[in-house]
Design an enzyme around this catalytic site. Structure first.
Site, PDB file in Angstrom:
ATOM      1  N   ALA A  88      -5.279  18.458  11.010  1.00 27.06           N
ATOM      2  CA  ALA A  88      -5.946  18.262  12.317  1.00 27.06           C
ATOM      3  C   ALA A  88      -5.836  19.475  13.228  1.00 27.06           C
ATOM      4  O   ALA A  88      -5.678  19.345  14.443  1.00 27.06           O
ATOM      5  CB  ALA A  88      -5.432  17.002  13.017  1.00 27.06           C
ATOM      6  N   LYS A 133      -0.553  17.571  12.682  1.00 30.63           N
ATOM      7  CA  LYS A 133      -0.131  16.194  12.371  1.00 30.63           C
ATOM      8  C   LYS A 133      -0.135  15.963  10.871  1.00 30.63           C
ATOM      9  O   LYS A 133      -0.883  16.594  10.118  1.00 30.63           O
ATOM     10  CB  LYS A 133      -1.026  15.158  13.066  1.00 30.63           C
ATOM     11  CG  LYS A 133      -2.503  15.143  12.630  1.00 30.63           C
ATOM     12  CD  LYS A 133      -2.810  14.291  11.410  1.00 30.63           C
ATOM     13  CE  LYS A 133      -4.244  14.497  10.931  1.00 30.63           C
ATOM     14  NZ  LYS A 133      -4.475  14.249   9.535  1.00 30.63           N
ATOM     15  N   ASP A 158      -9.084  12.535  15.874  1.00 35.64           N
ATOM     16  CA  ASP A 158      -7.663  12.897  15.872  1.00 35.64           C
ATOM     17  C   ASP A 158      -7.225  13.571  17.171  1.00 35.64           C
ATOM     18  O   ASP A 158      -6.044  13.890  17.332  1.00 35.64           O
ATOM     19  CB  ASP A 158      -7.363  13.865  14.708  1.00 35.64           C
ATOM     20  CG  ASP A 158      -7.481  13.191  13.350  1.00 35.64           C
ATOM     21  OD1 ASP A 158      -7.529  11.952  13.303  1.00 35.64           O
ATOM     22  OD2 ASP A 158      -7.537  13.924  12.339  1.00 35.64           O
TER      23      ASP A 158
END
Ligand code: C5P
Length: 328
Positions: free
Chosen positions: A102, A8, A138
């Protein structure tokens, strides 16, 4: 059971004050991009984790591994104590470790999806998301993918309306940055800036309630979603999106890794529409107008020798998804 899961970027990361539980309230715009890890889980006699690929040596093994924690959290929530829940987790990494992308959360999300299928738990998506949030802030987004607004510590998600495909160049950096270190540096920088703003104002007009308010606001700003960015994302126009990318953690990441300033400047100089540190860094993300411009930008950045390599990706892409199930 094999699951593919994306990295991400944060198109906006608006960080509020530290909370009592050690996290920061934030509002962020998550965006999943086409850089994928693959996670395979198989039933086994004990829980084990094997990592190959990008940065494999720096991924914590055993209990400390986020993927192993995800498997244990799912087993605890969904299986009876007598059910056999040990799995061998094999992670093939392309997402660099501790890079602001992440990657660890992605592997945890992929493990949740894979074990959920393997064990046929029958949990709802909402239940799975709740377990994901308990593993890391996350992780729920890595399940969802696409583009989404995250609130709270990043775990409360609302899907965002986005038109078109965005072309990015990611510049990887040598070394890692620890997320807690970057948040702590952000708090320190804000405290220094707030004290300076208060004293300048007090010198000009004497101490007052107003000087104290200025200090409080600079030290602990309230996170806010950029509506301009949301409108630009809906337009599908990268030229509108580029200048609106923002990351409150960027000054902190740059203070810990000053060479990132040069990387960001190089990207802008080579025509990137937007240049930003991804999450807590140190990866930098550059937005290009289209696939061809992204290719040119990648070549220029490679030629300039910034960081330790570049990769082109597209977003948004979907979240963690099953690729293949082994027979039996
Ligand atoms: O949730 P996760 O374990 O991934 O977070 C790692 C660390 O990042 C936390 O321990 C905290 O120091 C920092 N963090 C934060 N505020 C958030 C998310 C993470 O301070 N919203």
């Amino acid at each position: 059971m094999t699951v593919r899961v994306p990295a991400k970027l944060n198109l906006q990361l608006s960080v509020g004050p530290p909370r009592g539980d050690g996290y920061h309230d934030l509002i962020t715009v998550f965006h999943a991009v086409s850089l994928f890890d693959e996670v395979t889980v198989r039933s086994a006699d004990r829980v084990s984790v094997r990592v190959t690929g990008e940065g494999a040596a720096s991924v914590p093994a055993g209990r400390a591994n986020l993927a192993a924690r995800a498997a244990r959290a799912l087993a605890a929530a969904a299986l009876s104590r007598r059910t056999k829940s040990a799995v061998q987790i094999e992670i093939r990494k392309r997402i660099p470790v501790a890079a602001g992308l992440a990657g660890g959360s992605a592997d945890a999300a992929a493990t949740l999806v894979a074990c959920n299928e393997l064990w046929r738990t029958g949990l709802s998506q909402a239940e799975l998301r709740e377990i994901a949030a308990s593993v890391g802030s996350d992780v729920p987004f890595a399940l969802l993918g696409g583009t989404a607004v995250g609130q709270g510590r990043g775990e409360r998600l609302t899907a965002a309306l986005v038109a078109g495909t965005y072309h990015w160049v990611l510049a990887f950096s040598t070394g890692a940055l620890s997320t807690p270190d970057v948040y702590a540096a952000c708090d320190r920088l804000r405290a220094v800036r707030a004290a300076r703003a208060e004293s300048e104002l007090a010198q000009a007009s004497g101490p007052s309630q107003r000087t104290r308010t200025v200090r409080q606001e600079a030290e602990a700003p309230r996170p806010a979603l950029s509506m301009e960015l949301m409108v630009a994302l809906r337009s599908g126009n990268p030229s509108a999106v580029g200048p609106l990318l923002s990351n409150d953690l960027q000054p902190a990441a740059v203070s810990l890794r000053p060479e990132l300033r040069r990387t960001l400047a190089a990207g802008r100089e080579f025509g990137a529409l937007g240049a930003i540190v991804s999450g807590s860094g140190p990866t930098c993300a550059f937005l290009a107008a289209d696939a061809d411009r992204a290719k040119e930008l990648a070549v220029s950045l490679t030629g300039a020798g910034v960081g330790r390599g570049v990769v082109r990706v597209k977003g948004p892409v979907g979240g963690a998804a099953v690729m293949a199930a082994e027979p039996g």
